[in-house]
Write an enzyme that holds these catalytic residues in place. Structure first.
Site, short mmCIF file in Angstrom:
data_model
loop_
_atom_site.label_atom_id
_atom_site.label_comp_id
_atom_site.label_asym_id
_atom_site.label_seq_id
_atom_site.Cartn_x
_atom_site.Cartn_y
_atom_site.Cartn_z
N ARG A 61 -7.08 15.11 -25.53
CA ARG A 61 -7.83 15.68 -26.64
C ARG A 61 -7.70 17.20 -26.73
O ARG A 61 -7.83 17.77 -27.80
CB ARG A 61 -9.31 15.32 -26.50
CG ARG A 61 -9.71 14.29 -27.53
CD ARG A 61 -11.15 13.99 -27.41
NE ARG A 61 -11.49 13.72 -26.01
CZ ARG A 61 -12.26 12.72 -25.62
NH1 ARG A 61 -12.78 11.92 -26.50
NH2 ARG A 61 -12.55 12.53 -24.36
N LYS A 164 -4.90 2.10 -11.97
CA LYS A 164 -6.09 1.45 -11.48
C LYS A 164 -7.30 2.27 -11.92
O LYS A 164 -7.13 3.45 -12.19
CB LYS A 164 -6.05 1.31 -9.96
CG LYS A 164 -6.10 2.66 -9.22
CD LYS A 164 -6.33 2.47 -7.76
CE LYS A 164 -7.78 2.36 -7.43
NZ LYS A 164 -8.38 3.64 -6.98
N HIS A 194 -0.52 2.20 -6.14
CA HIS A 194 0.45 3.10 -5.51
C HIS A 194 0.68 2.79 -4.03
O HIS A 194 1.69 3.19 -3.48
CB HIS A 194 0.09 4.57 -5.76
CG HIS A 194 -0.98 5.14 -4.89
ND1 HIS A 194 -2.31 4.94 -5.13
CD2 HIS A 194 -0.92 5.89 -3.76
CE1 HIS A 194 -3.02 5.56 -4.19
NE2 HIS A 194 -2.20 6.15 -3.35
N LYS A 198 4.39 2.89 -1.36
CA LYS A 198 4.56 3.71 -0.15
C LYS A 198 5.68 3.13 0.70
O LYS A 198 5.74 1.91 0.90
CB LYS A 198 3.26 3.75 0.68
CG LYS A 198 2.15 4.59 0.03
CD LYS A 198 0.94 4.62 0.93
CE LYS A 198 -0.25 5.25 0.23
NZ LYS A 198 -0.27 6.70 0.26
N GLU A 232 -10.28 8.29 5.37
CA GLU A 232 -10.03 9.59 4.76
C GLU A 232 -11.05 10.57 5.30
O GLU A 232 -12.22 10.22 5.48
CB GLU A 232 -10.18 9.51 3.24
CG GLU A 232 -9.09 8.68 2.59
CD GLU A 232 -9.21 8.70 1.07
OE1 GLU A 232 -8.48 9.47 0.44
OE2 GLU A 232 -10.05 7.96 0.55
N ASP A 251 -12.70 0.89 -5.11
CA ASP A 251 -11.72 1.96 -5.17
C ASP A 251 -10.52 1.69 -4.26
O ASP A 251 -9.39 2.04 -4.61
CB ASP A 251 -12.40 3.28 -4.76
CG ASP A 251 -11.52 4.49 -4.93
OD1 ASP A 251 -10.93 4.64 -6.02
OD2 ASP A 251 -11.41 5.29 -3.98
N HIS A 256 -5.72 -1.59 -3.18
CA HIS A 256 -4.76 -1.14 -2.17
C HIS A 256 -4.78 -1.99 -0.90
O HIS A 256 -3.75 -2.45 -0.42
CB HIS A 256 -5.04 0.31 -1.75
CG HIS A 256 -5.07 1.27 -2.89
ND1 HIS A 256 -4.23 1.17 -3.98
CD2 HIS A 256 -5.82 2.38 -3.11
CE1 HIS A 256 -4.48 2.18 -4.81
NE2 HIS A 256 -5.44 2.91 -4.31
N LYS A 346 -14.73 7.44 3.06
CA LYS A 346 -14.59 8.89 2.88
C LYS A 346 -15.38 9.56 4.00
O LYS A 346 -16.35 9.00 4.51
CB LYS A 346 -15.20 9.31 1.54
CG LYS A 346 -14.61 8.60 0.33
CD LYS A 346 -13.36 9.26 -0.17
CE LYS A 346 -12.86 8.63 -1.45
NZ LYS A 346 -11.43 8.92 -1.70
C1 BG6 Z 1 -6.87 6.28 -4.82
C2 BG6 Z 1 -8.36 6.31 -4.70
O1 BG6 Z 1 -6.46 5.12 -5.48
O2 BG6 Z 1 -6.30 6.30 -3.51
C3 BG6 Z 1 -8.82 7.54 -3.94
O3 BG6 Z 1 -8.94 6.29 -5.99
C4 BG6 Z 1 -8.12 7.64 -2.61
O4 BG6 Z 1 -10.22 7.55 -3.77
C5 BG6 Z 1 -6.62 7.48 -2.79
O5 BG6 Z 1 -8.40 8.90 -2.05
C6 BG6 Z 1 -5.93 7.38 -1.45
O6 BG6 Z 1 -4.56 7.42 -1.64
P1 BG6 Z 1 -3.60 7.99 -0.53
O7 BG6 Z 1 -2.23 7.76 -1.09
O8 BG6 Z 1 -3.94 9.44 -0.35
O9 BG6 Z 1 -3.88 7.20 0.70
#
Ligand code: BG6
Length: 496
Positions: A61, A164, A194, A198, A232, A251, A256, A346
């Site tokens: 936008r 996602k 994603h 990897k 993380e 998430d 994942h 987290k």
């Molecule tokens: C994302 C999540 O899909 O993956 C994030 O929304 C997360 O919260 C991230 O931090 C982690 O990805 P990676 O590649 O850093 O392990």
């Protein structure tokens, strides 16, 4: 231009050339575009994997001209391409084909403008990339359809990549799917996860099915338990608004980590072709036992880090999980009875994603342990996804000297040491795959639905009005309940 050849790339994928194409990014002013998409595209250009004519049309936008958008993208590339040198000549060639169209995603004339631009720059193959707020995905796809942008000319293609989260539960995932499939055929819909891109996740398949010695031991007779951890150390980092609606289970686990679990546990595909591989992943996801409501407290644990409620965009009374752990059982002949412990969070002690496969102990212990106690089950295979990619195998060895004392040692493989160079980022791999039309590493609707079915009973339980998510101290491995979940099953988390 650099001449470094990427040693990690799959030669088949490497050989397949990307045809002329344009990538239309919706949500082009957002974080994902800046942090992941543009650095990945720039790296692909740097590695000469994109045709010189490759074009980007950004949309959001914000009122910007082409040049302003190009400058923003250059800044993003300079800031976020950590391992790629910035080459001003390459950038100026690349940026010539970057365009921007401002407009509201609900405004049909904006799609006409995109169509006009595609026509002016004479690109026939188009990859639409949905990187907007998820609530817009359906509407954007419908507008693409209404403007006829989904219709490819002879020999050309039109595809859509969907970021996602794909829905926020089973029902919304199905509804979104219907809206997408009304505009694009299933084989042109690319649902991105994603983690599947990897290198180390892809390597699980190479490790399992390219070697003869591991697969015979890859089953319930030899494996005692599997632990999948994605820890993380960061918090929600400015994504409080999104995250408080999502939570850790949605998430990370729904997508994942269940995909990683499927990769670890799936049966070999007869051929390495997109649907053959995806069929096996889907079959595995469908065989995960769905928890009954009364089982959820025993087999799933949420947690919230102390301080989350004070984060920007987060409701002060939020009951969102920033940590989630679950025990999954796979109901098939290979895995019956083997617990798969999965956790993510987290503000945990460190950033580390790994799969730990714990083998049964020897039937009889003949030797005394050397220094320290011998672990009850010394044979452990660790597949490290990040940050220090590699594989290690632990076994016991005789301690030098008199007597027969044993102690655990490790055999280590490190990607960096063995291959040198860098591995492509997940987005590099996945973007190229979408452009060449290889969906092997993308999820399919049946997989998405199967994983929502797995997490839904847990979501329901955690969302019930009287349920309170336990807190944990930042820098710890989640709430004590997570350890208790394993203790009840006679196990412990590996917190190495
Ligand atoms: C994302 C999540 O899909 O993956 C994030 O929304 C997360 O919260 C991230 O931090 C982690 O990805 P990676 O590649 O850093 O392990």
């Amino acid at each position: 231009m650099p001449d470094d050849h990427n040693p990690f790339a799959d030669p088949l994928r490497f050989e397949r050339r990307v045809p002329e194409c344009a990538m239309v990014i919706f949500g082009a002013n957002g974080d994902l575009t800046k942090r992941k998409l543009l650095p990945a595209l720039y790296r692909l250009a740097y590695d000469r994997r994109l045709p010189a004519s490759f074009a980007i049309i950004g949309n959001s936008r914000t009122d910007l001209g082409d040049d302003e958008f190009r400058n923003n993208m250059r800044d993003a590339v300079q800031k976020f391409s950590e391992d790629t040198a910035f080459d001003p000549d390459l950038w100026s060639r690349f940026a010539k084909n970057i365009y921007y169209i401002a407009g509201d995603m609900n405004d049909p004339s904006m799609y006409q403008a995109i169509g006009k631009r595609i026509g002016e720059i004479e690109r026939h193959n188009v990859l639409f990339y949905l990187s907007t707020q998820p609530s817009y995905y359906g509407a954007v796809a419908e507008q693409i359809g209404a403007a006829g942008l989904n219709e490819a000319g002879p020999g050309a293609w039109r595809r859509i990549v969907v970021e996602k989260p794909f829905g926020h539960d089973l029902e919304s995932a199905r509804a979104l799917n219907q809206r997408l499939q009304a505009v694009f055929p299933e084989n042109e819909i690319y649902r991105i996860d994603h983690y599947l891109g990897k290198e180390t996740v892809q390597n699980i398949l190479a490790f399992r099915f390219g070697n003869g010695i591991f697969e015979p031991l890859w089953n319930r007779r030899y494996i005692n338990q599997v632990q999948i951890t994605a820890a993380e150390s960061i918090g929600v980092e400015g994504r409080g608004g999104y995250y408080q609606e999502a939570g850790a289970l949605r998430d990370m686990i729904q997508n994942h980590l269940l995909q990683v679990l499927a990769t670890v546990a799936m049966e070999p595909a007869a051929v390495f072709e997109p649907d053959a591989v995806r069929d096996e992943r889907a079959k595995l996801l469908r065989s995960i036992k769905i928890m009954q409501p009364e089982q959820v407290p025993l087999y799933a644990v949420p947690g919230q880090y102390d301080g989350f409620r004070e984060e920007k965009g987060v409701d002060p009374g939020s009951n969102t999980d920033t940590f989630a752990a679950a025990t999954f059982f796979i109901e098939n002949w290979r895995w019956a009875g083997v617990p798969f412990f999965v956790r993510t969070g987290k503000k945990l002690p460190k950033r580390s994603t790994e799969i730990a496969i714990q083998y049964n102990s020897a039937p009889l212990s003949l030797f005394a342990s050397g220094d320290g106690d011998l672990p009850k089950r010394p044979n452990l295979l660790i597949l490290r996804i990040q940050p220090e990619e590699g594989i290690s195998l632990r076994f016991v060895s005789k301690q030098p000297g008199a007597g027969m004392h044993v102690r655990p040692v490790s055999m280590d493989f490190k990607y960096g040491a063995s291959f040198g160079g860098r591995s492509p980022s997940a987005y590099e791999t996945l973007l190229i795959d979408a452009m060449i039309g290889d969906a092997t590493l993308y999820t399919r609707q049946d997989m998405v639905e199967a994983s929502w079915r797995v997490v839904e009973p847990i979501l329901h339980a955690w969302q019930s009005p009287n349920f309170r998510v336990p807190l944990y101290e930042p820098g710890t491995w989640g709430p004590p309940e997570a350890e208790k979940m394993l203790e009840r099953q006679g196990r412990h988390w590996r917190n190495a």
